[in-house]
Scaffold this active site. Sequence first.
Site, PDB file in Angstrom:
ATOM      1  N   THR A 216       0.871  -1.187   0.000  1.00  0.00           N
ATOM      2  CA  THR A 216       0.000   0.000   0.000  1.00  0.00           C
ATOM      3  C   THR A 216       0.900   1.226   0.000  1.00  0.00           C
ATOM      4  O   THR A 216       2.067   1.139   0.343  1.00  0.00           O
ATOM      5  CB  THR A 216      -0.875   0.039   1.286  1.00  0.00           C
ATOM      6  OG1 THR A 216      -1.665  -1.138   1.349  1.00  0.00           O
ATOM      7  CG2 THR A 216      -1.787   1.240   1.335  1.00  0.00           C
ATOM      8  N   ARG A 244     -12.839  -8.643  -2.259  1.00  0.00           N
ATOM      9  CA  ARG A 244     -12.295  -8.215  -0.958  1.00  0.00           C
ATOM     10  C   ARG A 244     -11.845  -6.748  -1.035  1.00  0.00           C
ATOM     11  O   ARG A 244     -11.185  -6.330  -1.975  1.00  0.00           O
ATOM     12  CB  ARG A 244     -11.120  -9.105  -0.580  1.00  0.00           C
ATOM     13  CG  ARG A 244     -10.477  -8.770   0.782  1.00  0.00           C
ATOM     14  CD  ARG A 244      -9.255  -7.897   0.639  1.00  0.00           C
ATOM     15  NE  ARG A 244      -8.520  -7.737   1.893  1.00  0.00           N
ATOM     16  CZ  ARG A 244      -7.528  -6.879   2.069  1.00  0.00           C
ATOM     17  NH1 ARG A 244      -7.133  -6.108   1.071  1.00  0.00           N
ATOM     18  NH2 ARG A 244      -6.912  -6.792   3.226  1.00  0.00           N
ATOM     19  N   GLY A 246      -9.867  -3.859   1.364  1.00  0.00           N
ATOM     20  CA  GLY A 246      -9.064  -3.726   2.579  1.00  0.00           C
ATOM     21  C   GLY A 246      -9.389  -2.449   3.321  1.00  0.00           C
ATOM     22  O   GLY A 246     -10.469  -1.866   3.178  1.00  0.00           O
ATOM     23  N   ASP A 247      -8.431  -2.003   4.104  1.00  0.00           N
ATOM     24  CA  ASP A 247      -8.630  -0.797   4.914  1.00  0.00           C
ATOM     25  C   ASP A 247      -8.445   0.489   4.111  1.00  0.00           C
ATOM     26  O   ASP A 247      -8.980   1.534   4.479  1.00  0.00           O
ATOM     27  CB  ASP A 247      -7.640  -0.793   6.085  1.00  0.00           C
ATOM     28  CG  ASP A 247      -6.187  -0.859   5.620  1.00  0.00           C
ATOM     29  OD1 ASP A 247      -5.891  -1.624   4.674  1.00  0.00           O
ATOM     30  OD2 ASP A 247      -5.330  -0.142   6.198  1.00  0.00           O
ATOM     31  N   GLY A 268      -0.199  -2.443   5.660  1.00  0.00           N
ATOM     32  CA  GLY A 268      -0.093  -3.729   6.347  1.00  0.00           C
ATOM     33  C   GLY A 268      -1.429  -4.443   6.318  1.00  0.00           C
ATOM     34  O   GLY A 268      -2.240  -4.218   5.412  1.00  0.00           O
ATOM     35  N   GLY A 270      -4.844  -5.087   6.340  1.00  0.00           N
ATOM     36  CA  GLY A 270      -5.999  -4.193   6.316  1.00  0.00           C
ATOM     37  C   GLY A 270      -7.089  -4.585   7.274  1.00  0.00           C
ATOM     38  O   GLY A 270      -7.742  -3.730   7.885  1.00  0.00           O
TER      39      GLY A 270
HETATM   40  N1  GLY Z   1      -3.516  -2.387   3.770  1.00  0.00           N
HETATM   41  C1  GLY Z   1      -3.837  -2.862   2.490  1.00  0.00           C
HETATM   42  C2  GLY Z   1      -4.823  -3.909   2.485  1.00  0.00           C
HETATM   43  O1  GLY Z   1      -4.935  -4.684   3.423  1.00  0.00           O
HETATM   44  O2  GLY Z   1      -5.531  -4.000   1.518  1.00  0.00           O
END
Ligand code: GLY
Length: 368
Positions: A216, A244, A246-247, A268, A270
Amino acid sequence: MTRPRPDRRSLLLAAGAAATASHALAGSAPAVHARRRRPVMVGSANGLPGMQAQLPRMMDGLEPLDAAIEVVKVVEADPEDMSVGLGGLPDEDGVVTLDAACMHGPTHNAGSVGAIQDTLHPSEVARLVMERTDHCMLVGEGASRFAREYGHPKVDLLTERAREVWLRWKEGMSDRDDRLSPKKSKKSGAADRPYRYMGEELTLEQLLTTHRITGTIHCSALSLEGELACCTTTSGLSFKIPGRIGDSPVIGAGLYCDQEVGSAGGTGRGESAILSCASFLCVELMRGGMAPKDAGMAVLRRVTEQAQRGAAWQPELVREDGLPAFNLQLYLLNGAGEYAGVELYGTHAFSVADEDGARHEQLEALHG
Ligand code: GLY
């Protein structure tokens, strides 16, 4: 947009020289730096080239959202970086889907896109969601269509290299299917040179195992005027289940900013940032008076406790010693220009740019 400003660059550079001298006397850079009224950018290690390019413009008054987005766009467009944008590793079906978000302190507004396809600069599309719609988030096909409407061309994001890595992952997943990995003596072209992931050079083996989940880029920016903004963008978890998210596109998880307090973002795992509302919590702890480093460490302790509870039904969340079996990096910046970078483990770097220049510094690890 660049506003006309009085030329303060020489003043800032002089202040920077004095600060550098004091760091040298101290022996090493302190974990938290406190200076005022100067532009600062903080983010992941792979943000360094973008920060180097944007720092002079920030010294001349570039708005923080423009700076943060320009910083991350460098990696979005880099086919050699396998963690973000073009060249990013695909999902389990071999399709590259991207997540991105941005947030603007002065207007307390944000925009994001999740699982967007065929779009080179999801960070710019996130900004369009923020500025040209009444929504905060668009996902999937709707996000891609929205990008086309605003002139973002269709771009094939799966590079030959990323396709080869995905194929090797697929071949190695099971010994109960009909796909066979290449014989060890027959190296494929893809395995011959290192892979760039989050600014590090990795072997194919590392890419397929240890570092699977960390790719990321985040950038938080504080302008000369004291305005805050941030942006996070990613190709997400490599070989993820299609759909999916992520964060990175979740406001409060992969990034958050509040003009009255500061800005934060993460890279990291997410899922851990989502479950802890990590970036929001960083900002809220700073609002309560914590220094950036203390706030980041408190969030990592929370993440650790949550992983330990989660291990009751997902044992692989923790290692044998009971600590998290994943990593999470947090980047924090407050309105006074104090900053910190922290992580659960390791000796990784993060990027900083201010009057001392653009550089890597070492993240502080909670668990050594
Ligand atoms: N931090 C990136 C993800 O988990 O998608």
